[in-house]
Write a protein that holds these residues in place. Structure first.
Motif, PDB file in Angstrom:
ATOM      1  N   HIS A  96      -5.744  -1.615  -2.780  1.00  0.00           N
ATOM      2  CA  HIS A  96      -4.288  -1.505  -2.733  1.00  0.00           C
ATOM      3  C   HIS A  96      -3.841  -0.101  -2.345  1.00  0.00           C
ATOM      4  O   HIS A  96      -2.843   0.056  -1.619  1.00  0.00           O
ATOM      5  N   LEU A  97      -4.544   0.911  -2.794  1.00  0.00           N
ATOM      6  CA  LEU A  97      -4.198   2.283  -2.399  1.00  0.00           C
ATOM      7  C   LEU A  97      -4.415   2.500  -0.909  1.00  0.00           C
ATOM      8  O   LEU A  97      -3.624   3.176  -0.242  1.00  0.00           O
ATOM      9  N   VAL A  98      -5.481   1.935  -0.368  1.00  0.00           N
ATOM     10  CA  VAL A  98      -5.738   2.041   1.076  1.00  0.00           C
ATOM     11  C   VAL A  98      -4.644   1.337   1.857  1.00  0.00           C
ATOM     12  O   VAL A  98      -4.136   1.864   2.859  1.00  0.00           O
ATOM     13  N   GLN A  99      -4.241   0.153   1.414  1.00  0.00           N
ATOM     14  CA  GLN A  99      -3.165  -0.579   2.086  1.00  0.00           C
ATOM     15  C   GLN A  99      -1.852   0.201   2.024  1.00  0.00           C
ATOM     16  O   GLN A  99      -1.113   0.268   3.001  1.00  0.00           O
ATOM     17  N   LEU A 100      -1.579   0.810   0.872  1.00  0.00           N
ATOM     18  CA  LEU A 100      -0.366   1.617   0.730  1.00  0.00           C
ATOM     19  C   LEU A 100      -0.402   2.824   1.658  1.00  0.00           C
ATOM     20  O   LEU A 100       0.585   3.155   2.307  1.00  0.00           O
ATOM     21  N   ALA A 101      -1.561   3.474   1.735  1.00  0.00           N
ATOM     22  CA  ALA A 101      -1.707   4.634   2.614  1.00  0.00           C
ATOM     23  C   ALA A 101      -1.512   4.236   4.072  1.00  0.00           C
ATOM     24  O   ALA A 101      -0.885   4.962   4.850  1.00  0.00           O
ATOM     25  N   LYS A 102      -2.026   3.082   4.466  1.00  0.00           N
ATOM     26  CA  LYS A 102      -1.870   2.617   5.853  1.00  0.00           C
ATOM     27  C   LYS A 102      -0.400   2.365   6.170  1.00  0.00           C
ATOM     28  O   LYS A 102       0.069   2.716   7.253  1.00  0.00           O
ATOM     29  N   THR A 103       0.322   1.736   5.245  1.00  0.00           N
ATOM     30  CA  THR A 103       1.731   1.454   5.512  1.00  0.00           C
ATOM     31  C   THR A 103       2.571   2.725   5.522  1.00  0.00           C
ATOM     32  O   THR A 103       3.494   2.846   6.324  1.00  0.00           O
ATOM     33  N   VAL A 104       2.247   3.679   4.684  1.00  0.00           N
ATOM     34  CA  VAL A 104       2.999   4.933   4.657  1.00  0.00           C
ATOM     35  C   VAL A 104       2.729   5.729   5.926  1.00  0.00           C
ATOM     36  O   VAL A 104       3.643   6.286   6.533  1.00  0.00           O
ATOM     37  N   LEU A 105       1.472   5.790   6.353  1.00  0.00           N
ATOM     38  CA  LEU A 105       1.140   6.527   7.568  1.00  0.00           C
ATOM     39  C   LEU A 105       1.709   5.854   8.821  1.00  0.00           C
ATOM     40  O   LEU A 105       2.011   6.518   9.800  1.00  0.00           O
ATOM     41  N   ALA A 106       1.847   4.538   8.784  1.00  0.00           N
ATOM     42  CA  ALA A 106       2.405   3.822   9.934  1.00  0.00           C
ATOM     43  C   ALA A 106       3.932   3.899   9.937  1.00  0.00           C
ATOM     44  O   ALA A 106       4.556   3.518  10.926  1.00  0.00           O
ATOM     45  N   GLY A 107       4.536   4.345   8.862  1.00  0.00           N
ATOM     46  CA  GLY A 107       5.991   4.475   8.795  1.00  0.00           C
ATOM     47  C   GLY A 107       6.698   3.181   8.429  1.00  0.00           C
ATOM     48  O   GLY A 107       7.899   3.082   8.525  1.00  0.00           O
ATOM     49  N   VAL A 108       5.934   2.179   8.025  1.00  0.00           N
ATOM     50  CA  VAL A 108       6.510   0.899   7.641  1.00  0.00           C
ATOM     51  C   VAL A 108       6.695   0.901   6.130  1.00  0.00           C
ATOM     52  O   VAL A 108       5.743   1.216   5.399  1.00  0.00           O
ATOM     53  N   PRO A 109       7.887   0.560   5.639  1.00  0.00           N
ATOM     54  CA  PRO A 109       8.062   0.509   4.177  1.00  0.00           C
ATOM     55  C   PRO A 109       7.210  -0.594   3.569  1.00  0.00           C
ATOM     56  O   PRO A 109       7.083  -1.665   4.161  1.00  0.00           O
ATOM     57  N   PRO A 110       6.607  -0.350   2.406  1.00  0.00           N
ATOM     58  CA  PRO A 110       5.762  -1.381   1.780  1.00  0.00           C
ATOM     59  C   PRO A 110       6.592  -2.578   1.373  1.00  0.00           C
ATOM     60  O   PRO A 110       7.731  -2.456   0.972  1.00  0.00           O
ATOM     61  N   SER A 111       6.013  -3.767   1.503  1.00  0.00           N
ATOM     62  CA  SER A 111       6.753  -4.986   1.156  1.00  0.00           C
ATOM     63  C   SER A 111       6.495  -5.406  -0.257  1.00  0.00           C
ATOM     64  O   SER A 111       5.579  -5.076  -0.891  1.00  0.00           O
TER      65      SER A 111
END
Length: 111
Positions: A96-111
């Motif tokens: 989950h931390l990796v997924q959160l990091a990917k979404t933050v780095l991509a600029g997409v707000p987490p769902s």
């Protein structure tokens, strides 16, 4: 002829000696500091500093007593469950931390 493992009692003597050595080092450090905890510790850490060894021994004694009073299959099953669940939950949190990091780095707000 005796093997090399027989000379040190399969490591048991060394392990028991290391526990005693660590305890003596801890006691010497406490004596050198006049039983005062380091100043940068929090208040709750300072309260338990001098009683830490006895608290740990009491807790492990209760755990050992409970395990000794249960059926061996239940105790082994409980230990296996803990041994499996801790790495599994750690891997899930990491995922989950990796997924959160990917979404933050991509600029997409987490769902």
């Amino acid at each position: 002829m005796r093997g090399s493992a027989d000379q040190n009692f399969s490591g048991r003597l060394v392990d028991e000696g290391m526990i005693t050595l660590r305890k003596r080092i801890h006691e010497m450090n406490m004596i050198e500091r006049n039983y005062e905890p380091p100043s940068d510790w929090m208040d709750w850490e300072k309260r338990y500093y001098t009683k830490y060894d006895s608290i740990i021994c009491d807790a492990l004694g209760v755990l050992q007593t409970q395990l000794m009073n249960t059926r061996p299959s239940f105790a082994l099953g409980a230990m296996a469950l803990v041994a499996i669940s801790v790495p599994t939950s750690s891997a899930l949190v990491f995922f989950h931390l990796v997924q959160l990091a990917k979404t933050v780095l991509a600029g997409v707000p987490p769902s």
